[in-house]
Scaffold this active site. Structure first.
Site, PDB file in Angstrom:
ATOM      1  N   HIS A 150      30.112 -14.225  45.289  1.00  0.00           N
ATOM      2  CA  HIS A 150      31.223 -14.708  44.469  1.00  0.00           C
ATOM      3  C   HIS A 150      30.629 -15.692  43.442  1.00  0.00           C
ATOM      4  CE1 HIS A 150      34.809 -17.195  43.595  1.00  0.00           C
ATOM      5  NE2 HIS A 150      35.542 -16.194  44.065  1.00  0.00           N
ATOM      6  N   ASP A 210      28.071 -18.846  52.507  1.00  0.00           N
ATOM      7  CA  ASP A 210      29.425 -18.878  51.959  1.00  0.00           C
ATOM      8  C   ASP A 210      30.319 -18.146  52.963  1.00  0.00           C
ATOM      9  OD1 ASP A 210      31.823 -18.279  50.753  1.00  0.00           O
ATOM     10  OD2 ASP A 210      30.959 -17.467  48.912  1.00  0.00           O
ATOM     11  N   GLN A 233      35.020 -15.708  53.141  1.00  0.00           N
ATOM     12  CA  GLN A 233      35.657 -14.437  53.516  1.00  0.00           C
ATOM     13  C   GLN A 233      35.418 -14.066  54.972  1.00  0.00           C
ATOM     14  OE1 GLN A 233      37.809 -12.998  51.758  1.00  0.00           O
ATOM     15  NE2 GLN A 233      37.412 -13.720  49.681  1.00  0.00           N
ATOM     16  N   LYS A 252      42.359 -19.659  52.447  1.00  0.00           N
ATOM     17  CA  LYS A 252      42.214 -18.246  52.802  1.00  0.00           C
ATOM     18  C   LYS A 252      42.399 -18.030  54.308  1.00  0.00           C
ATOM     19  CE  LYS A 252      38.749 -17.337  49.190  1.00  0.00           C
ATOM     20  NZ  LYS A 252      39.483 -16.759  48.070  1.00  0.00           N
ATOM     21  N   CYS A 291      35.912 -12.126  40.762  1.00  0.00           N
ATOM     22  CA  CYS A 291      34.942 -13.224  40.635  1.00  0.00           C
ATOM     23  C   CYS A 291      33.566 -12.801  41.125  1.00  0.00           C
ATOM     24  CB  CYS A 291      35.380 -14.482  41.375  1.00  0.00           C
ATOM     25  SG  CYS A 291      36.879 -15.181  40.713  1.00  0.00           S
TER      26      CYS A 291
END
Lengths: 144, 419
Positions: free
Chosen positions: B128, B201, B204, B227, B367
């Site tokens: 991202h 990261d 997600q 999220k 993104c």
């Protein structure tokens, strides 16, 4: 409501785009993209006797941006640069909801007014027109 | 196969999310844009209200009842989150506004102190922008360079080549486009062997599976609250204490100092050293409640439910012959999202038509522009799932796609149009 967006005229221009490709030779070229959508467009045009003899577009994008580009080329062909600029300005005003075209002069471009009901899609409809405007401006700047 | 959540359980979960019960364009809302942001359960919404209505006060400062309560709830949220990710300690859990701020914190603080010209940051093509741009900025300042782990044709990660110059591996746990779940432990072991550290990261992954940052071998693990059923502007940077201790502060101001005199300052202890200014107190507390909510249902159960749903979605999508799905087809290897293209219909047109059927999906580059360029794609459509989504909702998506096909039926292919 969906029919306002994907009107037959728009789908027709999308399926059978007019003036798709590149004017060769050309007097101006302008490129724009819409990074949010990944849409890219290139507008090329050739002048003759002060009028737009041929204007073409290339690139890729959604149905609205492609149909709008096709419609743009059909409307600007044969116009003087000044008339083309006036037309573009009126069109962009319409797409901001500021000015409603009533007359016949807008022709197929009137179909794009339905896009106003889908605010996030307005920029799809205006991309080609902004690009053409840029091309005309660059030509005028070059002539100064 | 019996679904992990039966219809009754699923309905109970859906009842916890007020926003789901509405009509959009005259159709029941089908929310499949969870990778952008998830919806919030009532418990989280009430926690925000509760803070503002009953004990709004600043944290770590006031000597009064409200301030003490606010501080207690704020720190309780930190403890819950620390347990949720199996952090080394609560000192290693820093509140941020989200993944982006967490990664920027590391790039600014750790990066500027540790990287020099010629050093390498190893990353992937599937990041991202929030795990790309801070490193580009850092490279521009320090002269460090970006290297990338290649992609396999199925959208999984090739074996990383870690050089002696690699100082940092910045990698997503789960791609927000391909859905690929990356083998973090394997990458971390290789990186550590070469003396590099690893930033993950987790934006997600953490909403969809159990996370143990220590088992993953992550030196830093960044994620967003919004999220994972939490409020917007909540998020976490987990970092190993050893690294965080050695790093200079990020933002300067109140809270992050121990003492300020006429000429300088000394920094506060972890984690406060990295929490300058009044934090997003309500949001941090709300994130703690979100974590508690997810924990109560169980992350393994959520993962299993979403795996079943993703497999169902990929199977149903593939019934439409012109569907191209990006990333691994095996739900075992992917998180709960599916990015696709449908014939030559532009993803934006798909999203508009889906929306008219009440189905919210995302269209665009998500993104992740370098990935789309790398795969030579303009844009993709993406359906992303959460614990409350159902098979019936996948069916609604399929119906909407069939409608799109009707509208655009006889379109020429892009190639025929002369690109």
């Amino acid at each position: 409501m969906l029919d306002d967006l994907y009107q037959q005229i728009i789908l027709d221009h999308y399926r059978r785009p007019r003036n798709k490709g590149k004017s060769d030779p050309h007097d101006f070229v302008a490129k724009e993209n819409n990074p949010l959508c990944g849409d890219e467009i290139e507008v090329t045009a050739r002048l003759k006797d002060g009028k737009i003899e041929e204007i073409k577009f290339a690139g890729h994008g959604c149905a609205i941006s492609q149909a709008s580009a096709s419609i743009m080329t059909t409307k600007l062909t044969g116009k003087t640069l000044a008339d083309a600029e006036t037309f573009i300005t009126s069109f962009l005003k319409m797409m901001r909801g500021e000015h409603l075209f009533g007359g016949k002069e807008l022709g197929d471009a009137k179909a794009l007014e339905g896009v106003l009901k889908f605010p996030v899609r307005v920029k799809c409809a205006t991309l080609a027109w902004h690009t053409a405007q840029e091309g005309i401006t660059s030509l005028k700047d070059g002539a100064k | 196969m019996v679904p992990v959540l039966d219809a009754v359980e699923l309905e109970e979960i859906r009842d916890d999310f007020p926003v789901l019960h509405q009509q959009v364009h005259g159709k029941p809302l089908v929310y499949l844009d969870n990778a952008a942001t998830s919806q919030k359960p009532r418990a989280v919404i009430e926690a925000l209200n509760d803070y503002y209505q009953r004990y709004n006060a600043n944290v770590h400062r006031g000597i009064h009842a409200l301030a003490e309560r606010a501080t207690r709830e704020y720190e309780r949220a930190r403890e819950r989150i620390a347990r949720f990710i199996n952090a080394e300690s609560i000192r290693s859990v820093i509140f941020t506004r989200g993944t982006t701020e967490a990664i920027n914190l590391v790039a600014y603080s750790w990066g500027r102190a540790n990287l020099k010209k010629g050093d390498e940051i190893l990353t992937t093509w599937m990041e991202h922008h929030s795990n790309i741009v801070p490193w580009y900025q850092l490279c521009a300042e320090t002269g460090a360079v970006i290297k990338r782990i290649e992609l396999n044709p199925d959208g999984t990660l090739a074996t990383p080549v870690i050089s002696p110059r690699t100082k940092l591996v910045a990698i997503t746990h789960c791609s927000n486009v391909l859905g690929t779940i990356n083998p973090i432990r394997q990458v971390a072991d290789a990186a550590h062997k070469a003396g590099a550290i690893v930033l993950v990261d987790g934006a997600q992954s953490i909403p969809h599976m159990a996370i143990d940052v220590q088992a993953l071998g992550a030196d830093f693990f960044a994620f967003s609250g919004h999220k994972m059923c939490g409020p917007t502007a909540s998020g976490i940077l987990y970092g190993k204490e050893r690294l965080l201790d050695a790093m200079p502060p990020f933002l300067g101001g109140g809270e992050m100092i121990r003492e300020v005199n006429g000429t300088g300052f000394t920094t506060n202890d972890l984690p406060y050293k990295f929490e300058a200014g009044t934090p997003n107190i309500a949001e941090a507390i709300g994130l703690g409640v979100a974590v508690e909510y997810l924990d109560r249902i169980g992350m393994d159960k959520i993962r299993q439910h979403e795996k079943e749903l993703t497999q169902y979605a990929t199977d149903r999508l593939r019934e439409l012959v012109e569907i191209q799905i990006y990333g691994p087809l095996d739900a075992e290897k992917r998180g709960g999202l599916v990015a696709f293209t449908f014939g030559d219909i532009h993803p934006h047109d798909l999203a508009t038509i889906a929306d008219q059927h009440g189905v919210a999906i995302r269209a665009g580059h998500h993104c992740a522009m370098p990935l789309h360029k790398h795969l030579n794609l303009g844009a993709t459509a993406r359906a992303s799932f959460a614990l409350y989504n159902t098979r019936q909702e996948v069916d609604a998506l399929i119906r909407a796609l069939k409608e799109a096909k009707k509208v655009f039926g006889a379109c020429p292919t892009a190639r025929q149009m002369g690109y």
